[in-house]
Design an enzyme around this catalytic site. Structure first.
Site, short mmCIF file in Angstrom:
data_model
loop_
_atom_site.label_atom_id
_atom_site.label_comp_id
_atom_site.label_asym_id
_atom_site.label_seq_id
_atom_site.Cartn_x
_atom_site.Cartn_y
_atom_site.Cartn_z
N HIS A 41 112.88 -42.75 26.55
CA HIS A 41 112.70 -44.09 27.12
C HIS A 41 112.81 -45.15 26.04
O HIS A 41 112.56 -44.88 24.86
CB HIS A 41 111.34 -44.23 27.84
CG HIS A 41 110.18 -43.85 26.99
ND1 HIS A 41 109.80 -42.54 26.80
CD2 HIS A 41 109.29 -44.60 26.29
CE1 HIS A 41 108.74 -42.48 26.02
NE2 HIS A 41 108.42 -43.73 25.68
N HIS B 65 111.39 -49.03 25.16
CA HIS B 65 110.44 -50.09 25.47
C HIS B 65 111.12 -51.45 25.30
O HIS B 65 111.80 -51.67 24.29
CB HIS B 65 109.27 -50.08 24.48
CG HIS B 65 108.43 -48.84 24.49
ND1 HIS B 65 107.18 -48.81 25.05
CD2 HIS B 65 108.65 -47.60 23.99
CE1 HIS B 65 106.66 -47.59 24.88
NE2 HIS B 65 107.52 -46.84 24.23
#
Ligand code: AMP
Length: 143
Positions: free
Chosen positions: A102, A104
């Site tokens: 992922h 951010h």
């Protein structure tokens, strides 16, 4: 470590856990971080099951970057940020706590320190309101 299908983001992608979603397409999902370091802190994940950068398919990686650019633009405008910080951690020693790749998206302001990584949980009504601001920006013609 090999990819664990039961990590939190895999469960969100399968719809087994809820998330406050701001954007989705065939290859990616973007949702609010429940422990934001700054208001508007959003996460972008591929649907592709990669634990980190090292096992990420590059077609999936390109789709993630496309979504990051789209959502980061909307977050910057919606939160009137001076800048946008992208974070991406690989391995516990680097700060990774959820083992599905992922990125951010974190709004930054001149001389404003960040809250702690995985610090306090944000109120869900606040996250919903913030997500609505991002979705509205994404829906704006030309955005
Ligand atoms: P990392 O430490 O880079 O692996 O980041 C994981 C991030 O996921 C942290 O910033 C957490 O606050 C966030 N997080 C953990 N659980 C959830 C969840 N259920 N929904 C949204 N964000 C989450």
């Amino acid at each position: 470590m090999s990819y664990d299908n039961n990590n939190i983001f895999a469960k969100i992608l399968r719809g087994e856990l809820s998330a406050v979603t701001v954007y989705e397409d065939d290859a990616t999902l973007a949702f609010m971080d429940v422990m934001p370091q700054s208001p508007g802190h959003t996460l972008v994940v591929p649907r592709y099951p990669a634990e980190n950068l090292f096992d990420l398919d590059l077609t999936a990686g390109a789709a993630v970057l496309r979504t990051v650019q789209l959502v980061a633009r909307a977050v910057k405008t919606a939160f009137n940020a001076d800048g946008i910080m992208l974070n991406q951690f690989n391995g516990p020693a680097a700060g990774q706590t959820v083992f599905h790749f992922h990125i951010h998206i974190v709004p930054r302001y001149e001389n404003v320190p960040l809250r702690r990584h995985t610090g306090d949980m944000e109120d869900s009504a606040v996250l919903q309101e913030q997500a609505q601001r991002i979705r509205a920006e994404l829906a704006r013609p030309g955005a």
